[in-house]
Design a protein around this motif. Structure first.
Motif, PDB file in Angstrom:
ATOM      1  N   LEU A   1      35.973 -27.653 -24.876  1.00  0.00           N
ATOM      2  CA  LEU A   1      35.175 -26.325 -25.339  1.00  0.00           C
ATOM      3  C   LEU A   1      34.517 -26.596 -26.619  1.00  0.00           C
ATOM      4  N   ILE A   2      33.466 -26.391 -26.891  1.00  0.00           N
ATOM      5  CA  ILE A   2      32.724 -26.596 -28.104  1.00  0.00           C
ATOM      6  C   ILE A   2      32.110 -25.103 -28.476  1.00  0.00           C
ATOM      7  N   GLU A   3      32.480 -24.382 -29.482  1.00  0.00           N
ATOM      8  CA  GLU A   3      32.019 -23.011 -29.613  1.00  0.00           C
ATOM      9  C   GLU A   3      31.409 -22.819 -30.954  1.00  0.00           C
ATOM     10  N   ASN A   4      30.145 -22.316 -31.114  1.00  0.00           N
ATOM     11  CA  ASN A   4      29.648 -22.246 -32.697  1.00  0.00           C
ATOM     12  C   ASN A   4      29.677 -23.350 -33.672  1.00  0.00           C
ATOM     13  N   SER A   5      29.713 -24.645 -33.027  1.00  0.00           N
ATOM     14  CA  SER A   5      30.337 -25.717 -33.625  1.00  0.00           C
ATOM     15  C   SER A   5      28.984 -26.747 -33.820  1.00  0.00           C
TER      16      SER A   5
ATOM     17  N   ALA B   1      29.889 -29.995 -34.050  1.00  0.00           N
ATOM     18  CA  ALA B   1      30.741 -31.120 -33.935  1.00  0.00           C
ATOM     19  C   ALA B   1      29.890 -32.284 -33.252  1.00  0.00           C
ATOM     20  N   THR B   2      30.555 -33.284 -33.356  1.00  0.00           N
ATOM     21  CA  THR B   2      29.944 -34.893 -32.772  1.00  0.00           C
ATOM     22  C   THR B   2      30.846 -35.298 -31.659  1.00  0.00           C
ATOM     23  N   LEU B   3      30.367 -35.576 -30.665  1.00  0.00           N
ATOM     24  CA  LEU B   3      31.276 -36.128 -29.616  1.00  0.00           C
ATOM     25  C   LEU B   3      30.411 -37.319 -29.182  1.00  0.00           C
ATOM     26  N   ASN B   4      31.356 -38.452 -29.234  1.00  0.00           N
ATOM     27  CA  ASN B   4      30.415 -39.806 -29.116  1.00  0.00           C
ATOM     28  C   ASN B   4      31.468 -40.587 -28.206  1.00  0.00           C
ATOM     29  N   GLN B   5      31.102 -41.031 -27.081  1.00  0.00           N
ATOM     30  CA  GLN B   5      31.975 -41.805 -26.157  1.00  0.00           C
ATOM     31  C   GLN B   5      33.142 -41.021 -25.691  1.00  0.00           C
ATOM     32  N   VAL B   6      33.127 -39.784 -25.309  1.00  0.00           N
ATOM     33  CA  VAL B   6      34.123 -38.850 -24.778  1.00  0.00           C
ATOM     34  C   VAL B   6      34.061 -38.804 -23.439  1.00  0.00           C
ATOM     35  N   THR B   7      35.177 -38.981 -22.493  1.00  0.00           N
ATOM     36  CA  THR B   7      35.282 -39.180 -21.241  1.00  0.00           C
ATOM     37  C   THR B   7      36.303 -37.895 -20.860  1.00  0.00           C
ATOM     38  N   VAL B   8      35.829 -37.141 -19.655  1.00  0.00           N
ATOM     39  CA  VAL B   8      36.908 -36.385 -19.277  1.00  0.00           C
ATOM     40  C   VAL B   8      37.191 -36.582 -17.737  1.00  0.00           C
ATOM     41  N   ASP B   9      38.172 -36.905 -17.472  1.00  0.00           N
ATOM     42  CA  ASP B   9      38.522 -37.282 -16.039  1.00  0.00           C
ATOM     43  C   ASP B   9      39.566 -36.321 -15.326  1.00  0.00           C
ATOM     44  N   GLY B  10      39.327 -35.795 -14.315  1.00  0.00           N
ATOM     45  CA  GLY B  10      40.490 -35.125 -13.465  1.00  0.00           C
ATOM     46  C   GLY B  10      40.579 -33.781 -14.191  1.00  0.00           C
ATOM     47  N   ALA B  11      39.814 -33.074 -14.657  1.00  0.00           N
ATOM     48  CA  ALA B  11      39.699 -31.609 -15.079  1.00  0.00           C
ATOM     49  C   ALA B  11      39.659 -30.838 -13.975  1.00  0.00           C
ATOM     50  N   ARG B  12      40.382 -29.719 -14.025  1.00  0.00           N
ATOM     51  CA  ARG B  12      40.260 -28.740 -12.959  1.00  0.00           C
ATOM     52  C   ARG B  12      38.943 -27.978 -12.866  1.00  0.00           C
ATOM     53  N   GLY B  13      38.699 -27.729 -14.070  1.00  0.00           N
ATOM     54  CA  GLY B  13      37.254 -26.834 -14.644  1.00  0.00           C
ATOM     55  C   GLY B  13      36.160 -27.744 -14.912  1.00  0.00           C
ATOM     56  N   ASN B  14      35.279 -27.456 -15.754  1.00  0.00           N
ATOM     57  CA  ASN B  14      34.011 -28.020 -16.149  1.00  0.00           C
ATOM     58  C   ASN B  14      34.662 -29.228 -17.153  1.00  0.00           C
ATOM     59  N   ALA B  15      33.791 -30.128 -17.353  1.00  0.00           N
ATOM     60  CA  ALA B  15      34.051 -31.249 -18.129  1.00  0.00           C
ATOM     61  C   ALA B  15      33.881 -30.811 -19.657  1.00  0.00           C
ATOM     62  N   PHE B  16      32.583 -30.318 -19.661  1.00  0.00           N
ATOM     63  CA  PHE B  16      32.408 -29.945 -21.135  1.00  0.00           C
ATOM     64  C   PHE B  16      31.888 -28.411 -21.084  1.00  0.00           C
ATOM     65  N   VAL B  17      31.997 -27.697 -21.989  1.00  0.00           N
ATOM     66  CA  VAL B  17      31.425 -26.269 -21.981  1.00  0.00           C
ATOM     67  C   VAL B  17      30.850 -25.877 -23.536  1.00  0.00           C
ATOM     68  N   THR B  18      29.856 -25.620 -23.630  1.00  0.00           N
ATOM     69  CA  THR B  18      29.357 -25.198 -24.845  1.00  0.00           C
ATOM     70  C   THR B  18      28.492 -23.775 -25.200  1.00  0.00           C
ATOM     71  N   ASP B  19      28.317 -23.216 -26.171  1.00  0.00           N
ATOM     72  CA  ASP B  19      27.642 -22.175 -26.103  1.00  0.00           C
ATOM     73  C   ASP B  19      26.191 -22.392 -27.042  1.00  0.00           C
ATOM     74  N   LEU B  20      25.334 -21.279 -26.835  1.00  0.00           N
ATOM     75  CA  LEU B  20      24.114 -21.500 -27.502  1.00  0.00           C
ATOM     76  C   LEU B  20      24.156 -21.550 -29.157  1.00  0.00           C
ATOM     77  N   PRO B  21      25.052 -20.925 -30.084  1.00  0.00           N
ATOM     78  CA  PRO B  21      25.067 -21.064 -31.230  1.00  0.00           C
ATOM     79  C   PRO B  21      25.505 -22.527 -31.724  1.00  0.00           C
ATOM     80  N   SER B  22      26.231 -23.189 -30.936  1.00  0.00           N
ATOM     81  CA  SER B  22      26.607 -24.546 -31.118  1.00  0.00           C
ATOM     82  C   SER B  22      25.271 -25.493 -31.555  1.00  0.00           C
ATOM     83  N   THR B  23      25.475 -26.397 -32.172  1.00  0.00           N
ATOM     84  CA  THR B  23      24.421 -27.270 -32.529  1.00  0.00           C
ATOM     85  C   THR B  23      25.128 -28.733 -32.600  1.00  0.00           C
TER      86      THR B  23
END
Length: 397
Positions: free
Chosen positions: A284-288, A290-312
């Motif tokens: 989860l990325i909120e109001n951030s 952040a830098t995500l480079n080569q990030v893998t999400v495997d086997g999550a029950r929910g969404n792999a990645f979540v972000t909001d509109l203020p995040s850059t």
């Protein structure tokens, strides 16, 4: 009763044999200066009262607010823990081996800052270094990569302080435990020796810590999350595995699903990181920014990645496999700042409608796939730049 050293002191042959807890322990206290225990063996200690007394289990050696040195020391058959370190000093443990302790080989509080090299252990009740939970009183480094760390409770890194976790280190957590960074969390592994944050039941990470065979197996939600908060500066996760997190309470609890990694307002860097088997969202990325480079999400029950509109946030090389949503899920609303959306090849899904107000600009890079649900729409009073190519069209669907 130990006839293997100094002979049959009691002169009673085999009528008596040594037992764990035959005596209490060796304790170095705050006023002991800087004592040294060198080339020593501490055997059959660890009980306040008598061998096996369930009310008396304790450590065979305690270092309390001291700069004591234990070098080339064996602690054998303790009726409690092997070595306990506490207080605000810097003890040194060099080539210390703990074997056959009823409980843990090594335990410590957050106030102590031991210098530990060459630690080994074998056949203890729990094969781990146990750290009391709480708030770091000063910056710390966790660097033991042959014995896993387990936590007594959550760990908080205050603003201005730093926790460094070095390559190959394994940290095992349990129900509702989490790590929260207001300061700096710097967890940097390598391809061959990643840093691993995982369940206490994960025997694939430095072995069967609780020595219970197949009696326990890891499950999504065995622990809570890693939080990197808005006052965190310089936090980095690089070559890190985050396994079996994602529940506020316990594995599978439907009231507790949450993200395995939560970056809120911080310019954190997640690089070469895998989030495996989260009980909720992956990241989860909120109001951030952040830098995500080569990030893998495997086997999550929910969404792999979540972000909001203020995040850059900047996304590069994202990968989602076998999750509840192999996508970047975007919380909808009114665009607060100019944005360029590049989701690194993953589709994005809006939670609802999107408004681009006057004076704001949203740019979609070629190849962007934007998915919407029932009654959702995009409305612009500002500027929408959506220039695809023949090879990489932009898709609204």
């Amino acid at each position: 009763n130990d006839d293997t050293f100094g002979g049959d002191t009691n002169n009673d042959g085999s009528n008596t044999t040594p037992a764990a807890g035959n005596w209490r322990g060796i304790f170095f206290e705050a006023n002991s200066g800087a004592p040294v225990l060198l080339n020593a063996r501490v055997a059959y200690a660890g009980n306040i009262y008598s061998a096996g007394n369930p009310s008396g289990h304790e450590q065979a050696s305690r270092l309390e607010n001291t700069s004591a040195t234990l070098r080339h020391v064996e602690v054998l058959n303790s009726d409690g823990n092997g070595v306990r370190m506490e207080g605000g000093n810097k003890p040194t443990l060099d080539d210390v081996h703990v074997e056959g302790a009823l409980s843990l080989p090594f335990t410590m509080d957050l106030a102590t800052d031991p210098q530990m090299t060459g630690l080994t252990e074998l056949n203890n009740g729990i094969d781990a270094i146990a750290i009391d939970g709480g708030t770091l009183p000063a910056s710390r480094t966790w660097n033991q990569n042959t014995i896993p760390y387990i936590l007594g409770s959550r760990i908080t890194i205050p603003a201005g302080l730093r926790l460094d976790v070095t390559q190959g280190v394994v940290v095992k957590l349990t129900n509702s435990q989490y790590i929260e960074a207001h300061g700096t969390l710097n967890a940097v592994g390598t391809l061959g020796a990643p840093v691993v944050f995982t369940s206490r039941s994960d025997d694939t990470a430095l072995g069967d810590t609780f020595r219970n065979g197949n009696a326990t197996t890891p499950a999504p939600g065995d622990w809570r999350s890693i939080y990197i908060d808005s006052d965190s500066v310089g936090s980095v996760l690089d070559h890190v595995d985050v396994r079996y997190a994602g529940n506020t309470y316990n594995a599978g609890n439907p009231s507790g699903f949450e993200q395995a990694i939560d970056v809120s307002g911080a310019a954190a860097v997640l690089r070469n990181t895998r989030v495996l088997n989260s009980d909720g969202t992956g990241v989860l990325i909120e109001n951030s920014p952040a830098t995500l480079n080569q990030v893998t999400v495997d086997g999550a029950r929910g969404n792999a990645f979540v972000t909001d509109l203020p995040s850059t946030a900047t996304f590069t090389g994202l990968r989602a496999v076998n999750t509840g949503g192999n996508r970047v899920y975007v919380q909808s609303g009114t665009l607060p700042v100019d944005r360029v959306w590049d989701f690194s090849g993953l589709p994005a899904q809006l939670s609802g409608s999107l408004t681009i107000p006057a004076g704001r600009k949203l740019t979609l890079v070629p190849g962007t796939v934007l998915k919407l649900n029932n009654s959702a729409y995009g409305e612009t009073d500002g500027t929408l730049d959506a220039y695809g190519t023949a090879a990489q069209p932009i898709v609204f669907t």
